[in-house]
Design a protein around this motif. Structure first.
Motif, PDB file in Angstrom:
ATOM      1  N   PRO A  40       0.966  -1.113   0.124  1.00  0.00           N
ATOM      2  CA  PRO A  40       0.105  -0.058  -0.023  1.00  0.00           C
ATOM      3  C   PRO A  40       0.904   1.206   0.185  1.00  0.00           C
ATOM      4  N   ILE A  41       0.581   2.107  -0.854  1.00  0.00           N
ATOM      5  CA  ILE A  41       1.410   3.394  -1.018  1.00  0.00           C
ATOM      6  C   ILE A  41       0.665   4.444   0.033  1.00  0.00           C
ATOM      7  N   LEU A  42      -0.854   4.208   0.434  1.00  0.00           N
ATOM      8  CA  LEU A  42      -1.377   4.921   1.618  1.00  0.00           C
ATOM      9  C   LEU A  42      -2.093   3.652   2.330  1.00  0.00           C
ATOM     10  N   ASP A  43      -1.721   3.730   3.804  1.00  0.00           N
ATOM     11  CA  ASP A  43      -2.168   2.589   4.659  1.00  0.00           C
ATOM     12  C   ASP A  43      -2.750   3.067   5.708  1.00  0.00           C
ATOM     13  N   GLN A  44      -4.183   3.037   5.629  1.00  0.00           N
ATOM     14  CA  GLN A  44      -4.943   3.312   6.801  1.00  0.00           C
ATOM     15  C   GLN A  44      -4.714   4.903   7.213  1.00  0.00           C
TER      16      GLN A  44
ATOM     17  N   LYS B 187       2.613  11.125  -1.966  1.00  0.00           N
ATOM     18  CA  LYS B 187       1.940  12.587  -1.683  1.00  0.00           C
ATOM     19  C   LYS B 187       1.139  13.059  -2.535  1.00  0.00           C
ATOM     20  N   SER B 188       1.517  12.878  -3.999  1.00  0.00           N
ATOM     21  CA  SER B 188       0.525  13.289  -4.894  1.00  0.00           C
ATOM     22  C   SER B 188      -0.570  12.417  -5.004  1.00  0.00           C
ATOM     23  N   THR B 189      -0.525  11.313  -4.613  1.00  0.00           N
ATOM     24  CA  THR B 189      -1.726  10.287  -4.883  1.00  0.00           C
ATOM     25  C   THR B 189      -2.546  10.770  -3.799  1.00  0.00           C
ATOM     26  N   LEU B 190      -2.149  11.172  -2.624  1.00  0.00           N
ATOM     27  CA  LEU B 190      -3.154  11.684  -1.759  1.00  0.00           C
ATOM     28  C   LEU B 190      -3.944  12.788  -1.891  1.00  0.00           C
ATOM     29  N   LEU B 191      -2.981  13.741  -2.450  1.00  0.00           N
ATOM     30  CA  LEU B 191      -3.851  15.059  -3.126  1.00  0.00           C
ATOM     31  C   LEU B 191      -4.795  14.923  -4.168  1.00  0.00           C
TER      32      LEU B 191
ATOM     33  N   LEU C  25      -9.734  12.790  -8.015  1.00  0.00           N
ATOM     34  CA  LEU C  25      -9.059  12.556  -9.252  1.00  0.00           C
ATOM     35  C   LEU C  25      -8.676  10.983  -9.267  1.00  0.00           C
ATOM     36  N   VAL C  26      -8.445  10.536  -8.268  1.00  0.00           N
ATOM     37  CA  VAL C  26      -8.058   9.140  -8.033  1.00  0.00           C
ATOM     38  C   VAL C  26      -9.112   8.543  -7.015  1.00  0.00           C
ATOM     39  N   GLN C  27      -9.642   7.408  -7.045  1.00  0.00           N
ATOM     40  CA  GLN C  27     -10.248   6.955  -6.019  1.00  0.00           C
ATOM     41  C   GLN C  27      -9.409   5.979  -5.052  1.00  0.00           C
ATOM     42  N   PRO C  28      -9.905   6.026  -3.565  1.00  0.00           N
ATOM     43  CA  PRO C  28      -9.004   5.385  -2.812  1.00  0.00           C
ATOM     44  C   PRO C  28      -9.831   3.974  -3.127  1.00  0.00           C
ATOM     45  N   ASP C  29      -8.786   2.736  -2.452  1.00  0.00           N
ATOM     46  CA  ASP C  29      -9.498   1.570  -2.302  1.00  0.00           C
ATOM     47  C   ASP C  29     -10.149   1.398  -0.945  1.00  0.00           C
ATOM     48  N   LYS C  30     -10.085   2.182   0.018  1.00  0.00           N
ATOM     49  CA  LYS C  30     -10.926   1.951   1.235  1.00  0.00           C
ATOM     50  C   LYS C  30     -10.836   3.508   1.821  1.00  0.00           C
ATOM     51  N   GLY C  31     -11.478   3.818   2.650  1.00  0.00           N
ATOM     52  CA  GLY C  31     -11.560   4.961   3.505  1.00  0.00           C
ATOM     53  C   GLY C  31     -12.544   6.136   2.890  1.00  0.00           C
ATOM     54  N   GLU C  32     -12.697   7.128   3.730  1.00  0.00           N
ATOM     55  CA  GLU C  32     -13.627   8.153   3.392  1.00  0.00           C
ATOM     56  C   GLU C  32     -12.945   9.598   3.757  1.00  0.00           C
ATOM     57  N   ILE C  33     -13.467  10.435   3.058  1.00  0.00           N
ATOM     58  CA  ILE C  33     -13.243  12.044   3.201  1.00  0.00           C
ATOM     59  C   ILE C  33     -14.574  12.510   3.631  1.00  0.00           C
TER      60      ILE C  33
END
Length: 202
Positions: free
Chosen positions: A13-17, A38-42, A48-56
């Motif tokens: 995972p590039i972003l993990d929980q 970093k760019s993926t998070l923004l 512009l990119v959908q996460p595998d899991k999680g909410e905003i």
């Protein structure tokens, strides 16, 4: 953001929980090496990119790709994009951009520090000038959320100082997320800074 996860192909995972709370009027810096996400998070925040899991959430409301007003609140500045026409001046480029969104552009509102650029054709701009015009375009509509991906890239010390002044004086109410390669890149502009490493903020 709550428990954001993102992976590409079969990589770890590039972003993990990842979770982060950002208040209006705060400036948050996220730094780390190339490729840490970093760019993926923004881009996830900008839908512009959908996460595998999680909410905003924004003001307690869940947002996502189908939220009707979310993108209207956001301005996202990528270090790689510009979207300007080379043979138009800075003024004419902004006139065209505002017209696309049925907005009125008042040239008298241009900050004094940018006016020397505005009569020049965009093709004559240095990399730093291009970055400053892109930043002004991002902030001039007073977004609620401003996402700045390496905003000081290509800037010399003088233009860096001017850019910081532009952000501080025109973005007092916005929630701002910056990215950069190291803490010194962000320390002078951010209220709080975090390192992104192994998918987690430290």
């Amino acid at each position: 953001m709550n428990s954001i996860c993102k992976s590409f192909a079969k990589s770890p995972p590039i972003l993990d929980q990842l979770s982060l709370r950002v208040e209006s009027g705060t400036r948050i810096g996220i730094f780390g090496k190339n490729g840490v996400g970093k760019s993926t998070l923004l881009r996830i925040i900008a839908t512009l990119v959908q996460p595998d899991k999680g909410e905003i959430y924004w003001n307690g409301t869940l947002v996502g790709f189908d939220h009707p007003n979310w993108r209207k609140k956001i301005r996202y500045l990528s270090g790689e994009e510009n979207g300007f026409f080379s043979q138009l001046t800075g003024y004419d480029n902004l006139d065209f951009w505002f017209a696309q969104y049925s907005l009125h552009f008042d040239r008298s509102n241009i900050p004094e520090l940018l006016r020397p650029l505005m009569e020049k054709e965009y093709q004559l701009y240095s990399s730093g000038m291009k970055q400053m015009l892109a930043l002004y375009r991002a902030i001039c509509t007073e977004p609620s959320i401003l996402l700045l991906d390496e905003p000081f890239k290509h800037l010399d010390s003088e233009n860096r100082a001017l850019t910081m002044e532009l952000i501080k004086t025109h973005c007092e109410k916005a929630a701002i997320l910056f990215t950069g390669h190291s803490l010194p890149d962000l320390a002078n502009i951010c209220n709080h800074s975090y390192e992104l490493k192994n998918g987690i903020l430290f």
